[in-house]
Design an enzyme around this catalytic site. Structure first.
Site, PDB file in Angstrom:
ATOM      1  N   HIS A  60       0.811  -1.220   0.000  1.00 23.16           N
ATOM      2  CA  HIS A  60       0.000   0.000   0.000  1.00 23.16           C
ATOM      3  C   HIS A  60       0.846   1.273   0.000  1.00 23.16           C
ATOM      4  O   HIS A  60       0.342   2.349  -0.317  1.00 23.16           O
ATOM      5  CB  HIS A  60      -0.994  -0.002   1.175  1.00 23.16           C
ATOM      6  CG  HIS A  60      -0.386   0.283   2.509  1.00 23.16           C
ATOM      7  ND1 HIS A  60      -0.097  -0.701   3.428  1.00 23.16           N
ATOM      8  CD2 HIS A  60      -0.039   1.449   3.114  1.00 23.16           C
ATOM      9  CE1 HIS A  60       0.406  -0.162   4.523  1.00 23.16           C
ATOM     10  NE2 HIS A  60       0.455   1.146   4.357  1.00 23.16           N
ATOM     11  N   ASP A  90       0.061  -7.604   1.373  1.00 28.62           N
ATOM     12  CA  ASP A  90       0.533  -6.216   1.530  1.00 28.62           C
ATOM     13  C   ASP A  90       2.057  -6.146   1.507  1.00 28.62           C
ATOM     14  O   ASP A  90       2.671  -5.416   2.281  1.00 28.62           O
ATOM     15  CB  ASP A  90      -0.015  -5.593   2.816  1.00 28.62           C
ATOM     16  CG  ASP A  90       0.096  -4.063   2.801  1.00 28.62           C
ATOM     17  OD1 ASP A  90       0.239  -3.491   1.706  1.00 28.62           O
ATOM     18  OD2 ASP A  90       0.048  -3.450   3.885  1.00 28.62           O
ATOM     19  N   SER A  99       4.711   2.431   7.948  1.00 27.42           N
ATOM     20  CA  SER A  99       4.331   1.286   7.122  1.00 27.42           C
ATOM     21  C   SER A  99       5.510   0.774   6.312  1.00 27.42           C
ATOM     22  O   SER A  99       6.214   1.538   5.652  1.00 27.42           O
ATOM     23  CB  SER A  99       3.197   1.675   6.168  1.00 27.42           C
ATOM     24  OG  SER A  99       2.004   1.903   6.857  1.00 27.42           O
ATOM     25  N   GLY A 125     -11.568 -23.659  -1.643  1.00 25.51           N
ATOM     26  CA  GLY A 125     -12.900 -23.447  -2.207  1.00 25.51           C
ATOM     27  C   GLY A 125     -14.003 -23.666  -1.203  1.00 25.51           C
ATOM     28  O   GLY A 125     -15.035 -24.259  -1.530  1.00 25.51           O
ATOM     29  N   VAL A 126     -13.781 -23.210   0.043  1.00 31.72           N
ATOM     30  CA  VAL A 126     -14.812 -23.293   1.071  1.00 31.72           C
ATOM     31  C   VAL A 126     -15.049 -21.907   1.642  1.00 31.72           C
ATOM     32  O   VAL A 126     -14.162 -21.063   1.673  1.00 31.72           O
ATOM     33  CB  VAL A 126     -14.415 -24.244   2.227  1.00 31.72           C
ATOM     34  CG1 VAL A 126     -14.327 -25.670   1.735  1.00 31.72           C
ATOM     35  CG2 VAL A 126     -13.104 -23.822   2.882  1.00 31.72           C
ATOM     36  N   ILE A 158     -16.267 -20.301   5.247  1.00 33.37           N
ATOM     37  CA  ILE A 158     -16.250 -20.830   6.608  1.00 33.37           C
ATOM     38  C   ILE A 158     -16.590 -19.755   7.631  1.00 33.37           C
ATOM     39  O   ILE A 158     -16.557 -18.560   7.338  1.00 33.37           O
ATOM     40  CB  ILE A 158     -14.866 -21.438   6.945  1.00 33.37           C
ATOM     41  CG1 ILE A 158     -13.773 -20.391   6.682  1.00 33.37           C
ATOM     42  CG2 ILE A 158     -14.629 -22.706   6.157  1.00 33.37           C
ATOM     43  CD1 ILE A 158     -12.378 -20.847   7.046  1.00 33.37           C
TER      44      ILE A 158
END
EC number: 3.4.21.107
Length: 473
Positions: free
Chosen positions: A108, A138, A213, A269-270, A272
């Site tokens: 960023h 990031d 940062s 691919g879940v 939760i």
């Protein structure tokens, strides 16, 4: 004062002098650490030109006549004229990880920049090339043309413990090489930003502000254990809660950015969520740990492996899950195409399910008002549901097999569970419901004091919700 009292007073006085001195001697001295590491810490200046900002949609604002005092109209032009955009520069921090000029910072800090300049500790200013960056972690990898540079030592972020001393070096508000210190508050924190679900953040109370940062978080051995990235604040300034990216996560991204220019990560691919006590009870699970599956990606790795909605993933490749937020970083760090084993709780049994990990992609609106239909009667859950019209069902991306909309929440059970009008109920327990009649039939046998599990879509979020019927409902 008798002799015994005098002796006691003398001992007490000695303790008053000795204890603070002993405490002071036990506190760490960071001067040597800072002297060793500071030469490898750099200031990052990222400039975005006015042309780039305009091209990316940052249109010049218009000013109304009432907004401009007379004196400004005389000297700065007429109202209604566009304010010409100016170049924008953001400041951050980075640190050198190799003597031939590779530098690590936050994505960023340099995102969208046309020019990135690094100021080294010896006051040299060098143009930097962005080798690659990864928004999901990031992390950005930069390169400057220089040799023989001082470098940081990379530590072991997995070994961090709450209460351990840590030090940050950075450029808050442009004040180069500022040093702050504190302790590790927690590890493995999930991000509040879903785009960074693959990062198990280190939480500290080290003072971090704008400009810090991308700077290093160091242990007392002077080794980098994290990259300072975020703060939690109601004011925009430091409030005692700061977050750093574990260096293990960062260096995994660096390795891939160097070798192929992008970061690939594993995907199950879940979708939760955490388990509440009531959800665990309704599933017959003796504890609330793990990740409850409420949706599967069609054709995804988990669906191919045989994972089902309502399964609770207790462990990934032998690593137990106390919270659902622990799963994405573990899966993301797994090489796509590799094999792993899921420990899954289903219908009172633990299963070992082998899965071939997929690959995540590299870099809707909420429900509309319910269709006009006859409202179903209230039920033990304290909610009234209605059918969804075909056109609306299509707009919401629902098939004909599931989905009723909550028209009203009329009882305490629904309110306690956080249900609202407009939420869509997809399942009651294991049963998909597509009409109000099906829903009411499914909840008709609800037992007071026994939670009923609903799969609910609210806005863009879908999750299981446990609703506890009252005895008098």
């Amino acid at each position: 004062m008798n002799r015994i009292q005098k002796i006691g007073a003398s001992v007490l006085y000695a303790l008053v002098l000795f204890v603070p001195a002993a405490w002071a001697q036990s506190l760490p001295d960071f001067t040597g650490l800072v002297a060793d590491v500071s030469p490898a810490v750099v200031n990052v200046s990222a400039t975005r030109t006015a042309e780039t900002m305009m091209r990316n949609g940052a249109n010049a604002p218009q000013l109304d006549d009432d907004d401009i005092p007379e004196i400004f109209r005389r000297y700065f032009g007429q109202p209604g004229a566009p304010v010409q955009p100016r170049d924008s520069t953001s400041l951050g921090t980075g640190f050198i990880i190799s003597a031939d000029g590779y530098v690590l910072t936050n994505h960023h800090v340099i995102d969208g920049a046309d020019e990135v300049v690094l100021r080294l500790a010896d006051r040299r200013e060098l143009d930097a090339e962005v080798v690659g960056s990864d928004p999901a972690t990031d992390i950005a990898l930069l390169k400057i043309e220089a040799t023989g540079l001082p470098v940081v030592k990379i530590g072991d972020s997995d070994a961090l413990q709450p209460g351990q001393w840590v030090v940050a070096i950075g450029s808050p508000f442009g004040f180069d090489h500022s040093v702050t210190a504190g302790v590790v508050s927690a590890t493995g924190r999930p991000s509040m930003d879903q785009s960074q679900q693959y990062v198990p953040f280190i939480q500290t109370d080290v003072a971090i502000n704008r400009g810090n940062s991308g700077g290093p978080l160091l242990n007392t051995a002077g080794e980098v254990v994290g990259i300072n990235s975020q703060i939690f604040s109601n004011t925009g300034g430091f409030m005692g809660v700061s977050f750093a990216i574990p260096v293990e996560t960062a260096m995994n991204s660096v390795k891939q950015l160097k070798s192929k220019g992008y970061v690939s990560r594993g995907l199950l691919g879940v979708r939760i969520q955490d388990l509440t006590r009531d959800l665990a009870r309704s599933l017959g699970l003796p504890r609330t740990g793990g990740a409850l599956v409420f949706a599967l990606e069609p054709g995804g790795a988990a669906e191919k492996a045989g994972v089902k909605v309502r399964d609770v993933i207790l462990a990934f490749d032998g690593t137990e899950l106390a919270r659902s937020s622990q799963l994405p970083p573990l899966v993301g760090a797994t090489e796509p195409g590799s094999r792993a084993t899921l420990t899954v709780y289903r219908d009172g049994k633990e299963l070992q399910i082998p899965v071939t990990v997929g690959e995540a992609e590299r870099d809707s609106s909420g429900p509309a008002a319910p269709a006009n239909a006859d409202a179903a009667a209230g039920n033990a859950l304290g909610i009234v549901v209605e059918d969804i019209a075909p056109a609306q069902r299509e707009a919401l991306g629902l098939d004909d097999e599931q989905g009723v909309v909550i028209a009203r929440v009329v009882g305490a059970p629904g309110r306690r569970a956080g249900l609202s009008a407009g939420d869509i109920v997809l399942m009651v327990g294991k049963t998909a419901v597509a009409t109000a009649a099906q829903f009411n039939a499914a909840v008709k046998g609800a037992t007071p004091g026994e939670p009923v599990m609903l799969l609910v879509r609210s806005g863009q979020q879908t999750q299981f919700v446990a609703v506890m019927p009252d005895a008098d409902d």
